[in-house]
Design a protein around this motif. Structure first.
Motif, mmCIF file in Angstrom:
data_model
loop_
_atom_site.group_PDB
_atom_site.id
_atom_site.type_symbol
_atom_site.label_atom_id
_atom_site.label_comp_id
_atom_site.label_asym_id
_atom_site.label_seq_id
_atom_site.Cartn_x
_atom_site.Cartn_y
_atom_site.Cartn_z
ATOM 1 N N GLY A 247 26.317 41.725 -12.595
ATOM 2 C CA GLY A 247 24.700 42.633 -12.874
ATOM 3 C C GLY A 247 23.602 42.035 -12.758
ATOM 4 N N VAL A 248 23.229 41.085 -11.841
ATOM 5 C CA VAL A 248 22.035 40.727 -11.858
ATOM 6 C C VAL A 248 20.980 41.137 -10.296
ATOM 7 C CG1 VAL A 248 20.366 38.560 -11.114
ATOM 8 C CG2 VAL A 248 22.262 37.788 -12.467
ATOM 9 N N ARG A 249 19.864 41.875 -11.303
ATOM 10 C CA ARG A 249 19.750 42.393 -9.881
ATOM 11 C C ARG A 249 18.412 41.620 -8.976
ATOM 12 N NH1 ARG A 249 16.319 47.806 -11.964
ATOM 13 N NH2 ARG A 249 16.208 48.153 -9.874
ATOM 14 N N HIS A 250 17.854 40.121 -9.523
ATOM 15 C CA HIS A 250 17.186 39.617 -9.341
ATOM 16 C C HIS A 250 17.525 38.210 -9.014
ATOM 17 C CE1 HIS A 250 13.952 43.137 -9.578
ATOM 18 N NE2 HIS A 250 14.006 43.071 -10.841
ATOM 19 N N LEU A 251 17.895 37.829 -7.893
ATOM 20 C CA LEU A 251 18.372 36.321 -7.673
ATOM 21 C C LEU A 251 17.286 35.760 -9.265
ATOM 22 C CD1 LEU A 251 20.681 34.540 -6.334
ATOM 23 C CD2 LEU A 251 19.583 34.817 -4.382
ATOM 24 N N LEU A 252 16.276 35.073 -8.357
ATOM 25 C CA LEU A 252 15.600 34.316 -9.083
ATOM 26 C C LEU A 252 15.766 33.677 -10.267
ATOM 27 C CD1 LEU A 252 13.225 32.482 -7.901
ATOM 28 C CD2 LEU A 252 11.283 34.139 -8.240
ATOM 29 N N SER A 253 15.385 34.664 -10.710
ATOM 30 C CA SER A 253 15.387 34.581 -12.046
ATOM 31 C C SER A 253 17.181 33.909 -12.449
ATOM 32 C CB SER A 253 15.993 35.495 -13.064
ATOM 33 O OG SER A 253 17.214 36.703 -12.601
ATOM 34 N N THR A 254 18.368 34.429 -12.006
ATOM 35 C CA THR A 254 19.402 33.183 -12.314
ATOM 36 C C THR A 254 19.383 31.928 -11.660
ATOM 37 O OG1 THR A 254 20.969 35.041 -11.539
ATOM 38 C CG2 THR A 254 22.096 33.230 -11.558
ATOM 39 N N VAL A 255 18.601 31.653 -10.116
ATOM 40 C CA VAL A 255 18.602 30.368 -9.615
ATOM 41 C C VAL A 255 17.681 29.800 -10.464
ATOM 42 C CG1 VAL A 255 17.807 28.709 -7.159
ATOM 43 C CG2 VAL A 255 19.623 31.585 -7.029
ATOM 44 N N TYR A 256 16.537 29.988 -11.059
ATOM 45 C CA TYR A 256 15.254 29.590 -11.678
ATOM 46 C C TYR A 256 16.795 29.082 -13.293
ATOM 47 C CZ TYR A 256 11.763 28.606 -15.013
ATOM 48 O OH TYR A 256 11.044 27.994 -15.909
ATOM 49 N N ASP A 257 17.210 29.673 -13.644
ATOM 50 C CA ASP A 257 17.560 28.892 -15.012
ATOM 51 C C ASP A 257 18.523 28.080 -14.342
ATOM 52 O OD1 ASP A 257 16.896 31.159 -16.523
ATOM 53 O OD2 ASP A 257 18.601 32.090 -16.421
ATOM 54 N N TRP A 258 19.895 27.775 -12.816
ATOM 55 C CA TRP A 258 20.454 26.671 -12.858
ATOM 56 C C TRP A 258 19.564 26.216 -12.125
ATOM 57 C CZ3 TRP A 258 23.117 30.340 -8.421
ATOM 58 C CH2 TRP A 258 23.760 30.437 -9.012
ATOM 59 N N LEU A 259 18.300 26.079 -11.864
ATOM 60 C CA LEU A 259 17.264 24.948 -11.364
ATOM 61 C C LEU A 259 17.284 23.981 -12.516
ATOM 62 C CD1 LEU A 259 15.444 26.544 -7.899
ATOM 63 C CD2 LEU A 259 17.283 24.446 -8.273
ATOM 64 N N VAL A 260 16.344 24.485 -13.585
ATOM 65 C CA VAL A 260 16.035 24.105 -15.067
ATOM 66 C C VAL A 260 17.383 23.238 -15.535
ATOM 67 C CG1 VAL A 260 15.274 24.434 -16.899
ATOM 68 C CG2 VAL A 260 14.240 26.089 -15.872
ATOM 69 N N VAL A 261 18.908 23.926 -15.578
ATOM 70 C CA VAL A 261 19.353 22.532 -15.902
ATOM 71 C C VAL A 261 19.343 21.593 -14.726
ATOM 72 C CG1 VAL A 261 22.155 22.735 -16.059
ATOM 73 C CG2 VAL A 261 20.743 25.110 -16.470
ATOM 74 N N ASP A 262 19.330 21.941 -13.410
ATOM 75 C CA ASP A 262 19.811 21.337 -12.714
ATOM 76 C C ASP A 262 18.778 19.842 -13.177
ATOM 77 O OD1 ASP A 262 20.324 19.788 -9.833
ATOM 78 O OD2 ASP A 262 18.376 20.042 -9.468
#
Length: 296
Positions: A247-262
């Protein structure tokens, strides 16, 4: 560039064929160093387009170089078209396995790394490659908007990159590994290249692994994703099977969240390492660093 019905049917059938790329519990470390890749497993079928992502230092470039056969790992750890890339040099010699790195440079004495250039035209370089389908060559020159009269000593970084990409794609590949190859391209050049690679996958059943930090247009382009953290595959597989992408339209927002956790995880690891430093080996103590110990 529409494919005939027979070609499309052949590419569709390829999705049921043996995997193009299989990574099985891969571990890798440079000599005398810590592991850079840890228990990494991923399988990609023919026709897939995999986005390889992760923070700087997460092991993406090292992984691509291992897959490209540039460094040795056990034969059972990596298979490209069913063959070990380091041990089977015919993979790269034939062009079935192609690698496009982020740099097209050479080391020159004390000057260090400088762009690969020479008093030669782009056309002489491109047309100097033998055994190339002339229609494919013409398509690539057009798609990448290359002027064959460009002098390679006077071109911009973006123009030099276009020539590099063209030469790397002249031979039809079965598996292509791309490491940040579009950083110097403008938006139009980047999207035209992505469209060409998509057609290669859909029409010929080729497989592309594409490492980048630029996510515009990637969500509809990719079929698979591999997000790495601390050398491990944290989010990987078909994009529809990755829960965070549904359901994600903007990949950047999801990868951003992953990078914050990383980033938070990395900071915690660094705190623990400082609080509990590992004892140096005898060689490291003698020579000052693991690097110098190895080369002495």
């Amino acid at each position: 560039m529409n494919a005939p019905a027979g070609v499309k049917a052949e590419a569709a059938a390829a999705t049921d064929a043996a995997p193009s790329l299989v990574i099985s519990n891969l571990n890798y470390a440079y000599p005398m160093g810590e592991k850079i890749i840890k228990d990494f497993s991923l399988t990609l079928p023919p026709g897939s387009r995999c986005l390889l992502s992760g923070a700087n230092g997460a092991g993406k470039t090292t992984l691509l170089q291992v897959l490209a056969g540039k460094t040795m790992v056990p034969t059972e750890d990596v298979r490209v078209i069913g063959r070990p890339p380091f041990h089977d040099t015919e993979l790269t010699c034939s062009g079935d396995l192609a690698y496009l790195g982020a740099q097209w440079r050479r080391n020159v004495g004390s000057a260090g790394s400088v762009p690969l250039a020479g008093d030669i035209s782009a056309g002489k370089m491109i047309f100097g490659v033998e055994g190339i389908d002339k229609n494919r060559r013409a398509d690539l020159i057009d798609i990448l908007d290359i002027d064959v009269d460009w002098n390679m000593m006077r071109v911009s970084d973006g123009q030099r990159r276009r020539v590099q990409i063209c030469m790397g794609l002249l031979k039809p590949f079965k598996v292509l590994l791309c490491d940040e190859i579009t950083v110097d391209l403008d938006i139009l050049g980047r999207l035209d290249l992505l469209n060409f690679l998509k057609q290669e996958c859909e029409q010929r059943g080729a497989t592309v692994v594409y490492a980048t930090h630029i996510f515009d247009g990637m969500e509809p382009w990719m079929t698979h994703i591999a997000f790495t953290s601390d050398g491990k595959l944290v989010h990987g597989g078909k994009k529809e099977d990755v829960g965070d992408l549904k359901g994600v339209r903007h990949l950047l927002s999801t990868v951003y969240d992953w990078l914050v956790v990383d980033r938070n995880d990395r900071k915690e690891r660094e705190k623990l390492e400082k609080a509990n430093p590992k004892p140096k080996s005898s060689l490291e103590s003698r020579f000052g660093s693991r690097h110098m110990a190895y080369y002495r």
